[in-house]
Motif scaffolding. Sequence first.
Motif, mmCIF file in Angstrom:
data_model
loop_
_atom_site.group_PDB
_atom_site.id
_atom_site.type_symbol
_atom_site.label_atom_id
_atom_site.label_comp_id
_atom_site.label_asym_id
_atom_site.label_seq_id
_atom_site.Cartn_x
_atom_site.Cartn_y
_atom_site.Cartn_z
ATOM 1 N N ALA A 25 -40.831 34.641 -13.107
ATOM 2 C CA ALA A 25 -40.532 34.018 -14.401
ATOM 3 C C ALA A 25 -39.618 32.801 -14.255
ATOM 4 O O ALA A 25 -39.792 31.796 -14.952
ATOM 5 C CB ALA A 25 -39.889 35.042 -15.329
ATOM 6 N N ALA A 26 -38.650 32.879 -13.337
ATOM 7 C CA ALA A 26 -37.703 31.765 -13.197
ATOM 8 C C ALA A 26 -38.417 30.536 -12.641
ATOM 9 O O ALA A 26 -38.175 29.396 -13.083
ATOM 10 C CB ALA A 26 -36.545 32.184 -12.293
ATOM 11 N N VAL A 27 -39.314 30.761 -11.674
ATOM 12 C CA VAL A 27 -40.069 29.625 -11.115
ATOM 13 C C VAL A 27 -40.989 29.043 -12.194
ATOM 14 O O VAL A 27 -41.110 27.816 -12.337
ATOM 15 C CB VAL A 27 -40.888 30.081 -9.876
ATOM 16 C CG1 VAL A 27 -41.737 28.934 -9.351
ATOM 17 C CG2 VAL A 27 -39.960 30.584 -8.780
ATOM 18 N N LEU A 318 -47.709 43.582 -22.377
ATOM 19 C CA LEU A 318 -48.444 44.411 -21.426
ATOM 20 C C LEU A 318 -49.848 43.881 -21.149
ATOM 21 O O LEU A 318 -50.354 44.009 -20.049
ATOM 22 C CB LEU A 318 -48.555 45.844 -21.982
ATOM 23 C CG LEU A 318 -47.285 46.689 -21.912
ATOM 24 C CD1 LEU A 318 -47.449 47.938 -22.764
ATOM 25 C CD2 LEU A 318 -46.975 47.077 -20.469
ATOM 26 N N HIS A 319 -50.483 43.329 -22.158
ATOM 27 C CA HIS A 319 -51.889 42.918 -22.013
ATOM 28 C C HIS A 319 -52.107 41.511 -22.563
ATOM 29 O O HIS A 319 -52.744 41.333 -23.606
ATOM 30 C CB HIS A 319 -52.805 43.888 -22.773
ATOM 31 C CG HIS A 319 -52.481 45.323 -22.549
ATOM 32 N ND1 HIS A 319 -52.774 45.981 -21.376
ATOM 33 C CD2 HIS A 319 -51.853 46.235 -23.333
ATOM 34 C CE1 HIS A 319 -52.349 47.231 -21.458
ATOM 35 N NE2 HIS A 319 -51.787 47.411 -22.640
ATOM 36 N N PRO A 320 -51.565 40.512 -21.898
ATOM 37 C CA PRO A 320 -51.783 39.151 -22.413
ATOM 38 C C PRO A 320 -53.277 38.832 -22.420
ATOM 39 O O PRO A 320 -53.937 38.968 -21.376
ATOM 40 C CB PRO A 320 -51.028 38.276 -21.403
ATOM 41 C CG PRO A 320 -50.874 39.119 -20.185
ATOM 42 C CD PRO A 320 -50.836 40.537 -20.627
ATOM 43 N N ILE A 360 -45.566 38.477 -15.072
ATOM 44 C CA ILE A 360 -44.268 38.064 -15.618
ATOM 45 C C ILE A 360 -43.806 39.061 -16.686
ATOM 46 O O ILE A 360 -42.657 39.478 -16.728
ATOM 47 C CB ILE A 360 -44.364 36.613 -16.159
ATOM 48 C CG1 ILE A 360 -44.532 35.656 -14.967
ATOM 49 C CG2 ILE A 360 -43.136 36.242 -17.004
ATOM 50 C CD1 ILE A 360 -44.812 34.212 -15.323
ATOM 51 N N GLY A 361 -44.738 39.501 -17.528
ATOM 52 C CA GLY A 361 -44.392 40.454 -18.597
ATOM 53 C C GLY A 361 -44.074 41.850 -18.081
ATOM 54 O O GLY A 361 -43.453 42.644 -18.783
ATOM 55 N N TRP A 367 -37.561 43.810 -17.037
ATOM 56 C CA TRP A 367 -37.887 44.766 -18.094
ATOM 57 C C TRP A 367 -37.580 46.187 -17.640
ATOM 58 O O TRP A 367 -37.894 46.547 -16.513
ATOM 59 C CB TRP A 367 -39.374 44.676 -18.461
ATOM 60 C CG TRP A 367 -39.767 43.335 -18.999
ATOM 61 C CD1 TRP A 367 -40.269 42.287 -18.281
ATOM 62 C CD2 TRP A 367 -39.668 42.895 -20.354
ATOM 63 N NE1 TRP A 367 -40.502 41.223 -19.111
ATOM 64 C CE2 TRP A 367 -40.148 41.569 -20.400
ATOM 65 C CE3 TRP A 367 -39.243 43.483 -21.538
ATOM 66 C CZ2 TRP A 367 -40.200 40.828 -21.572
ATOM 67 C CZ3 TRP A 367 -39.302 42.748 -22.712
ATOM 68 C CH2 TRP A 367 -39.764 41.443 -22.724
ATOM 69 N N LYS A 368 -37.026 46.987 -18.574
ATOM 70 C CA LYS A 368 -36.773 48.404 -18.269
ATOM 71 C C LYS A 368 -38.088 49.161 -18.462
ATOM 72 O O LYS A 368 -38.767 48.952 -19.474
ATOM 73 C CB LYS A 368 -35.720 48.924 -19.260
ATOM 74 C CG LYS A 368 -34.787 49.898 -18.666
ATOM 75 C CD LYS A 368 -33.596 50.116 -19.569
ATOM 76 C CE LYS A 368 -33.321 51.600 -19.570
ATOM 77 N NZ LYS A 368 -32.752 52.085 -20.782
#
Length: 467
Positions: A25-27, A318-320, A360-361, A367-368
């Motif tokens: 995500a950061a990249v 979860l499901h983009p 990423i998601g 994410w926990k």
Amino acid sequence: LLRRAARRARAPAAVQPPTIEISDAAVARRALVDYADVFANRPFLPFPVALVTGRRRRRSDNLTSVPYGPHWRVLRRNLTAGIFHPSRLVLLAPLQRDAVDDLVAGISESAAGGAVPVVVRDAAYAAVFRLAARMCFGDGVGERQVRALRRVIREFVLDVGVANNVFPVSTSTALARLRRWRRVRRLLSSRRRQAELYLPLIDERRRRMARRRDRDADGGMFRPYVDALIDLRVPGDGGSTPLTDDEMVSLLMEFLAASTESVVSCIEWTLAHLVIDAEAQSKLRREVGDVGDGEHVHGGLGGRTPYMRAVILESLRLHPPVPFVIREIVGGAAPPVLDELAAMPMPGGGARVHFVIGDIGRDGKAWKDPEEFRPERFMAGGEAEGVGPVPGPKEVRMMPFGAGRRSCPGMGVAMAHVGLFVAALVREFEWTPAAGGGVDLTQQDDLFNVMRTPLRARATPRPRAPA
Ligand code: HEM
């Protein structure tokens, strides 16, 4: 023309640019936000060619394919200000209500009072597509035309999907080149069938607009996309010019596909989780019952329906529906943001970058319990309170609608439509798994991310609340 496209498809392996996948995500944020200029273009698609006018080498781009610049800006503004502006969207309410009625009627018809499992995708697709077709061509578009349009769009998406890669990177073997050539040929002929359907509809709207003296007066009716395209002038070498027929076909096709496929995918995934999680379904039903239809119809997903918003965001995390954000960078432009790119030889003069939205998601560092469906994380006090469908400039936690300059212009209307349909589904029916079968959450990433086994569930009609 097919031969020309086939020649392009036979391009030698050496000029195919390398592809790298980014799941961090950061990249992704650094690339798409800090280096937005470098990551502003997608690779050239084989299908935005001039089929109708047949002009050699003339592109007929849509918003997805057009290079970043003044042409892109004009097309994008035409969509966001001309169609998706809140003052215009309000006029969509009667069409949205019809679409919800279509959906409920479609489900009721096939559910037989809850006795027969319903294939949710089929009913949702029909209702959502009819709404998209009316947004494109006006509410006068007939049922037969809608069905024909739906057939060709479906074919097109499946053709691309079956290939399982819109932008194939390898043509290193004769077999790979043959496959690619066949794919390009099918896409082109599908494109021609689309043109045959769209052009009479465009002409009909042109005639209608010519008859209307005050072209800006909408008379309280939603102004369809095709009208905005007919009026549009784009900057070119010889000043501003109208769009060609090819460009219109490209743009209309993009609108129909984008506003149906991903919205239906999101509705299906969301409902799948609600079928599994009866508690979330009841909670959502209570929230939806507390507000009237109008709240949803007007896109009021925030404010009074926070749980609905949370459920949809969790489904998108979860499901983009769109598996990748895709960019092309040209050689020498690789910024220090990507070490992989800096070290990579770019024989064709550039590289493709795929940002993997799903990874990423589901990143365990951000994410926990990332694999769990837990809408509460988006509610007040939750770990993702304040996280929205499009990332801000500072942090990317998820990006189902992409990020940066080319992020999805349909985000607002998509969220509103998913909310509208899911609200109707839980208000009108009690959803339970089909007898003898659970819900299979396996994903299939084609052009869009869909459930590999389409959701089948029992929809038991709920008693209507007294008026
Ligand atoms: C749940 C529904 C939807 C999802 C998940 C979705 C997702 C996306 C994603 C991931 C992108 C690429 C963004 C990027 O490259 O940074 C995109 C672009 C785009 N989407 Fe959507 N989309 C949805 C609905 C819609 C709708 C309703 C429209 C309406 C026409 C639409 C039109 C477009 C267009 C035109 C682009 C290209 C924008 C550009 O390059 O400037 N999408 N979408």
